[in-house]
Scaffold this motif. Sequence first.
Motif, short mmCIF file in Angstrom:
data_model
loop_
_atom_site.label_atom_id
_atom_site.label_comp_id
_atom_site.label_asym_id
_atom_site.label_seq_id
_atom_site.Cartn_x
_atom_site.Cartn_y
_atom_site.Cartn_z
N PRO A 137 -4.67 1.66 -1.44
CA PRO A 137 -4.25 1.52 0.03
C PRO A 137 -5.36 0.42 0.60
CG PRO A 137 -4.43 3.83 -0.67
CD PRO A 137 -4.75 2.86 -1.95
N GLU A 138 -6.66 0.57 0.09
CA GLU A 138 -7.52 -0.29 0.66
C GLU A 138 -7.52 -1.98 0.36
OE1 GLU A 138 -8.41 1.69 -1.61
OE2 GLU A 138 -9.43 0.90 -3.02
N GLU A 139 -6.50 -2.35 -0.49
CA GLU A 139 -6.58 -3.69 -1.09
C GLU A 139 -5.58 -4.32 -0.14
OE1 GLU A 139 -7.89 -3.64 -5.70
OE2 GLU A 139 -5.65 -2.74 -5.12
N ALA A 140 -5.73 -5.68 0.41
CA ALA A 140 -4.75 -6.47 0.85
C ALA A 140 -4.02 -6.93 -0.05
CB ALA A 140 -5.59 -7.47 1.47
N VAL A 141 -2.73 -7.06 0.20
CA VAL A 141 -1.77 -7.69 -0.83
C VAL A 141 -1.50 -9.01 -0.35
CG1 VAL A 141 0.61 -7.65 -1.60
CG2 VAL A 141 -0.60 -5.29 -1.49
N PRO A 199 -11.63 -6.29 -0.66
CA PRO A 199 -10.48 -5.93 -1.76
C PRO A 199 -9.03 -6.31 -1.67
CG PRO A 199 -11.61 -4.03 -0.79
CD PRO A 199 -12.14 -5.22 0.19
N ALA A 200 -8.81 -7.17 -2.62
CA ALA A 200 -7.42 -7.84 -2.56
C ALA A 200 -6.47 -7.91 -3.86
CB ALA A 200 -7.57 -8.96 -1.72
N ARG A 201 -5.50 -8.05 -3.89
CA ARG A 201 -4.72 -8.14 -4.95
C ARG A 201 -3.81 -9.49 -4.67
NH1 ARG A 201 -5.05 -5.18 -9.90
NH2 ARG A 201 -6.24 -3.44 -9.07
N LEU A 202 -3.55 -10.39 -5.85
CA LEU A 202 -2.71 -11.30 -5.68
C LEU A 202 -1.54 -11.30 -6.44
CD1 LEU A 202 -1.87 -14.49 -4.60
CD2 LEU A 202 -3.24 -15.29 -6.69
N ALA A 241 6.00 3.08 -2.07
CA ALA A 241 5.89 3.33 -3.46
C ALA A 241 5.89 2.06 -4.21
CB ALA A 241 7.22 4.21 -3.84
N LEU A 242 6.74 1.05 -3.90
CA LEU A 242 6.53 -0.14 -4.28
C LEU A 242 4.92 -0.65 -4.12
CD1 LEU A 242 8.06 -2.55 -5.70
CD2 LEU A 242 8.52 -3.32 -3.46
N ARG A 243 4.48 -0.71 -2.94
CA ARG A 243 3.04 -1.15 -2.64
C ARG A 243 2.09 -0.56 -3.53
NH1 ARG A 243 -1.60 -1.69 -0.08
NH2 ARG A 243 -1.70 -3.41 1.28
#
Length: 381
Positions: free
Chosen positions: A202-206, A234-237, A194-196
Amino acid sequence: MTANAQTPLRIGIVCYPSPGGSGIVATELACELARRGHAVHIFSHDVPFRLDPCRGRLTYHPVKAPEHPVLVASPYEAALAGTIVNTARRVRLDVLHVHYAVPHVSAAWLAAAVLGGEAPAIVATLHGSDVTMLGRDPALRPVLAHTLEHAHAVTTVSSYMAARTREQFGLQREIEVIPNFVDPAVYAGPPDAALRAQYAAPEEAVVLHASNFRPVKKVEDVVRIFARIARRRPARLLLVGEGPDSPAAYRQAVAEDVEDRVVFMGTHPNVAPIFRIADLFLLPSADEGFGLSALEAMAAGVPVVASAVGGLPEVIEDGVSGLLFPPDDVEAMAEGGLRLLDDAELRAAVVAAARRRVLERFTSDRVVPMYEDVYRRAAGR
Ligand code: GMT
């Protein structure tokens, strides 16, 4: 009664309260020592970040320097020494453990001079910029060199820091290396889905970075590396923490056109759940006495890409428990990050090796007794 190896000690800990590595290590150590039955007294100008979980088990002594129109600079060092003296006269400290040299070692020295025969043994732990930056200042160097040479014990957080300390101050004395540590139980466990989901699809790298955003952390390079990754997948920083370079990190995100992919999370005392939801940790620092945040990532099962500087090669074996690159080489760090994100086999091997390394060398159960041993030798207890 004759003291034996199990006798609880009365330990004073001096540290900065802000969310920097030295204050975090000092606070976690204070909590662990209190849990082990020692009487712990913590001296700082504010309640240390991360102290809350064990507040009831130790005593916090606020250090308040007076303000007065004549005083152009805060007499913090004298106020710290005086607070230590007042406390030591009441509780008779066995050991005074100062974290970060400036101005804590000289304040301890001053307190010991005032206390005379009642003075605790002084143990100093050097963490990073206290030696590599402030230690170079000609106005600070003579007092630092003298007080460190004559402290009962000096420890550093890596062999790199021990060598830098000897070289910087011309010390002849023994310096013991005691690494940073984590409680692996705090970082273990599955990611909180839930935090993620609050931060990434779902497809994004953290991708994660956590620090105090000082220039030495090179947060603009964190953003540069991330932008190169985000152009390929796809990614988030997530950026945890804040400091003088927070605005520069934002400007860099705008310049790289990734500001909508970057989350400025601010400072968090409980970082373990955030580490656990990450897929990659970046630490491209210009220098690190040890690199506590890399260790936290390793404990949380997050592969690390870092620069091969300072104490980091003592934490991460390059190619085994993480990937190290020359500082400033953002292209290579981005390529390394992409390999870890895209190659499941490599990633699993690195994560497993990193966890093993944490358990073999850097747990609180292994490291805290090293400090207790130093205290007993220094205090003759
Ligand atoms: O930045 C510093 O030098 C001071 C210190 C702090 O309070 O932020 O950080 C250092 O201490 C940590 C705990 O021992 C180490 O893990 C960090 O590597 C170290 N930071 C640097 O050397 C830049």
